[in-house]
Design an enzyme around this catalytic site. Structure first.
Site, mmCIF file in Angstrom:
data_model
loop_
_atom_site.group_PDB
_atom_site.id
_atom_site.type_symbol
_atom_site.label_atom_id
_atom_site.label_comp_id
_atom_site.label_asym_id
_atom_site.label_seq_id
_atom_site.Cartn_x
_atom_site.Cartn_y
_atom_site.Cartn_z
ATOM 1 N N ARG A 1 26.398 29.082 14.138
ATOM 2 C CA ARG A 1 26.058 30.397 13.565
ATOM 3 C C ARG A 1 24.601 30.429 13.096
ATOM 4 N NH1 ARG A 1 30.300 30.660 9.121
ATOM 5 N NH2 ARG A 1 29.439 32.678 8.561
ATOM 6 N N ARG B 1 32.678 27.780 0.266
ATOM 7 C CA ARG B 1 33.199 29.152 0.122
ATOM 8 C C ARG B 1 34.730 29.163 0.188
ATOM 9 N NH1 ARG B 1 30.811 33.921 3.536
ATOM 10 N NH2 ARG B 1 31.078 32.494 5.277
ATOM 11 N N LYS C 1 24.645 37.757 1.250
ATOM 12 C CA LYS C 1 24.613 39.202 1.541
ATOM 13 C C LYS C 1 25.881 39.877 1.010
ATOM 14 C CE LYS C 1 24.523 38.461 6.015
ATOM 15 N NZ LYS C 1 24.619 36.983 6.087
ATOM 16 N N ARG D 1 22.551 42.740 14.170
ATOM 17 C CA ARG D 1 22.365 41.325 14.487
ATOM 18 C C ARG D 1 21.653 41.149 15.825
ATOM 19 N NH1 ARG D 1 26.914 39.577 11.204
ATOM 20 N NH2 ARG D 1 26.900 37.334 10.997
ATOM 21 N N ARG E 1 37.425 30.278 5.402
ATOM 22 C CA ARG E 1 37.281 31.039 6.632
ATOM 23 C C ARG E 1 37.304 30.081 7.822
ATOM 24 N NH1 ARG E 1 32.500 35.443 5.964
ATOM 25 N NH2 ARG E 1 31.859 34.558 7.957
HETATM 26 P P1 AP5 Z 1 28.365 35.239 0.973
HETATM 27 O O1 AP5 Z 1 27.939 36.285 0.009
HETATM 28 O O2 AP5 Z 1 29.740 35.309 1.517
HETATM 29 O O3 AP5 Z 1 27.292 35.089 2.124
HETATM 30 P P2 AP5 Z 1 26.994 36.001 3.382
HETATM 31 O O4 AP5 Z 1 25.509 36.089 3.522
HETATM 32 O O5 AP5 Z 1 27.741 37.295 3.269
HETATM 33 O O6 AP5 Z 1 27.545 35.052 4.507
HETATM 34 P P3 AP5 Z 1 28.584 35.273 5.691
HETATM 35 O O7 AP5 Z 1 28.958 33.896 6.147
HETATM 36 O O8 AP5 Z 1 29.705 36.186 5.319
HETATM 37 O O9 AP5 Z 1 27.673 35.972 6.714
HETATM 38 P P4 AP5 Z 1 27.791 36.002 8.208
HETATM 39 O O10 AP5 Z 1 26.701 36.954 8.491
HETATM 40 O O11 AP5 Z 1 27.733 34.735 8.953
HETATM 41 O O12 AP5 Z 1 29.303 36.450 8.455
HETATM 42 P P5 AP5 Z 1 29.959 37.865 8.772
HETATM 43 O O13 AP5 Z 1 31.180 37.945 7.980
HETATM 44 O O14 AP5 Z 1 28.944 38.953 8.699
HETATM 45 O O15 AP5 Z 1 28.151 33.817 0.232
HETATM 46 C C1 AP5 Z 1 28.508 32.589 0.838
HETATM 47 C C2 AP5 Z 1 29.030 31.627 -0.250
HETATM 48 O O16 AP5 Z 1 28.009 31.333 -1.198
HETATM 49 C C3 AP5 Z 1 30.188 32.190 -1.081
HETATM 50 O O17 AP5 Z 1 31.044 31.138 -1.410
HETATM 51 C C4 AP5 Z 1 29.514 32.749 -2.342
HETATM 52 O O18 AP5 Z 1 30.399 32.701 -3.428
HETATM 53 C C5 AP5 Z 1 28.333 31.799 -2.524
HETATM 54 N N1 AP5 Z 1 27.121 32.472 -2.992
HETATM 55 C C6 AP5 Z 1 26.673 33.698 -2.600
HETATM 56 N N2 AP5 Z 1 25.493 33.970 -3.175
HETATM 57 C C7 AP5 Z 1 25.175 32.883 -3.922
HETATM 58 C C8 AP5 Z 1 24.047 32.563 -4.740
HETATM 59 N N3 AP5 Z 1 23.009 33.421 -4.872
HETATM 60 N N4 AP5 Z 1 24.033 31.361 -5.362
HETATM 61 C C9 AP5 Z 1 25.061 30.495 -5.209
HETATM 62 N N5 AP5 Z 1 26.147 30.739 -4.462
HETATM 63 C C10 AP5 Z 1 26.202 31.925 -3.814
HETATM 64 O O19 AP5 Z 1 30.294 37.697 10.330
HETATM 65 C C11 AP5 Z 1 31.314 36.832 10.781
HETATM 66 C C12 AP5 Z 1 31.373 36.884 12.309
HETATM 67 O O20 AP5 Z 1 31.709 38.226 12.746
HETATM 68 C C13 AP5 Z 1 30.067 36.567 13.042
HETATM 69 O O21 AP5 Z 1 29.877 35.177 13.202
HETATM 70 C C14 AP5 Z 1 30.296 37.309 14.374
HETATM 71 O O22 AP5 Z 1 31.148 36.591 15.213
HETATM 72 C C15 AP5 Z 1 31.001 38.580 13.933
HETATM 73 N N6 AP5 Z 1 30.058 39.677 13.633
HETATM 74 C C16 AP5 Z 1 29.861 40.260 12.417
HETATM 75 N N7 AP5 Z 1 28.911 41.211 12.491
HETATM 76 C C17 AP5 Z 1 28.491 41.227 13.777
HETATM 77 C C18 AP5 Z 1 27.504 41.971 14.478
HETATM 78 N N8 AP5 Z 1 26.729 42.892 13.858
HETATM 79 N N9 AP5 Z 1 27.320 41.714 15.811
HETATM 80 C C19 AP5 Z 1 28.074 40.797 16.456
HETATM 81 N N10 AP5 Z 1 29.028 40.048 15.849
HETATM 82 C C20 AP5 Z 1 29.233 40.260 14.525
#
Ligand code: AP5
Length: 218
Positions: free
Chosen positions: A171, A127, A13, A88, A160
């Site tokens: 997660r 990552r 994403k 979420r 991270r």
């Molecule tokens: P990346 O693009 O970083 O993936 P992502 O889907 O953004 O994954 P995240 O782990 O950031 O999502 P998340 O939803 O768990 O975390 P968030 O930061 O929102 O890609 C991942 C890896 O793969 C990278 O190395 C990239 O280079 C590689 N890659 C990407 N696309 C690729 C492809 N097509 N092919 C190959 N490789 C690829 O949330 C973190 C924490 O914050 C949560 O756990 C929670 O505690 C809190 N939080 C955030 N939002 C909320 C909410 N709305 N409500 C409550 N708590 C929240």
């Protein structure tokens, strides 16, 4: 254009949101990035969120909703936005609708990045992020030019805190428990489109651009 990106951790994403926000000049609102910034600054909000995030839990709705409301009402959202990591919970989805209808706005599309578990695990364990400029890499799929060093600012890359194997599992489990009600909510509204998060970065980007064209958004 106003978009929501749904998908499990590691679905890509954030990676797609960065490119799409540049292409369409719309605000990339990543609740995870905003929270990590607060944690880094040691703000009261960051102190509340730190442990929850490290353990792979969800930060309380009222905190997240305030963050998103501020972001979507900011000047940066004038042309539109991409929500990455929000909603979420069903309560967050319902609140988003209220916020938007208060300013006579609506969502254009909700994109669900369906991604298989082995792919998620491989991506998250590989990552790497730049703690200075926030650029994202993957040791195999999107490597930096020099191993362990950011292409943009030469800082040392790090992992991270929540990308440890036991937290990744938590997660994924949490995502699977909460996502179906959100998917149903957007399906009923006719906004949901599903894409394969397993695709490579460029292939997925092309699918998304095609989808925007087919929906009259470009
Ligand atoms: P990346 O693009 O970083 O993936 P992502 O889907 O953004 O994954 P995240 O782990 O950031 O999502 P998340 O939803 O768990 O975390 P968030 O930061 O929102 O890609 C991942 C890896 O793969 C990278 O190395 C990239 O280079 C590689 N890659 C990407 N696309 C690729 C492809 N097509 N092919 C190959 N490789 C690829 O949330 C973190 C924490 O914050 C949560 O756990 C929670 O505690 C809190 N939080 C955030 N939002 C909320 C909410 N709305 N409500 C409550 N708590 C929240």
């Amino acid at each position: 254009m106003r978009l929501v990106l749904l998908g499990p951790p590691g679905a890509g994403k954030g990676t797609q949101a960065v490119v799409l926000s540049e292409r369409f000049n719309i605000y990339h609102i990543s609740t995870g990035d905003i929270l990590r910034e607060e944690v880094k600054e040691g703000s009261p909000l960051g102190l509340k969120a730190k442990q929850i995030m490290q353990q792979g839990g969800l930060v309380p709705d009222e905190i997240i909703i305030q963050i998103v409301e501020k972001a979507i009402n900011s000047k940066k959202s004038t042309n539109g936005f991409i929500l990455d990591g929000f909603p979420r919970t069903l309560a967050q989805a319902e609140q988003l609708d209220k916020m938007l209808s208060n300013s006579d706005k609506n969502l254009d599309l909700v994109l669900d990045f369906e991604t298989s578990t082995p792919v998620i695990i491989e991506r998250l364990s590989g990552r790497r992020i730049c703690p200075s400029c926030g650029a994202g890499y993957h040791v195999k799929n999107i490597p930096p030019k020099v191993e362990g060093i950011c292409d943009n600012c030469n800082s040392k890359l790090s992992q991270r805190d929540d990308d440890r194997p036991e937290t990744i599992k938590k997660r994924i489990d949490l995502y699977q428990k909460s996502i179906s009600s959100i998917i149903d909510y957007y399906k009923k509204k006719g906004l949901l489109k599903t894409v394969s998060g397993d695709l490579e970065v460029d292939a997925l980007y092309k699918v998304l651009i095609e989808m925007f064209k087919n929906n009259g958004l470009t």
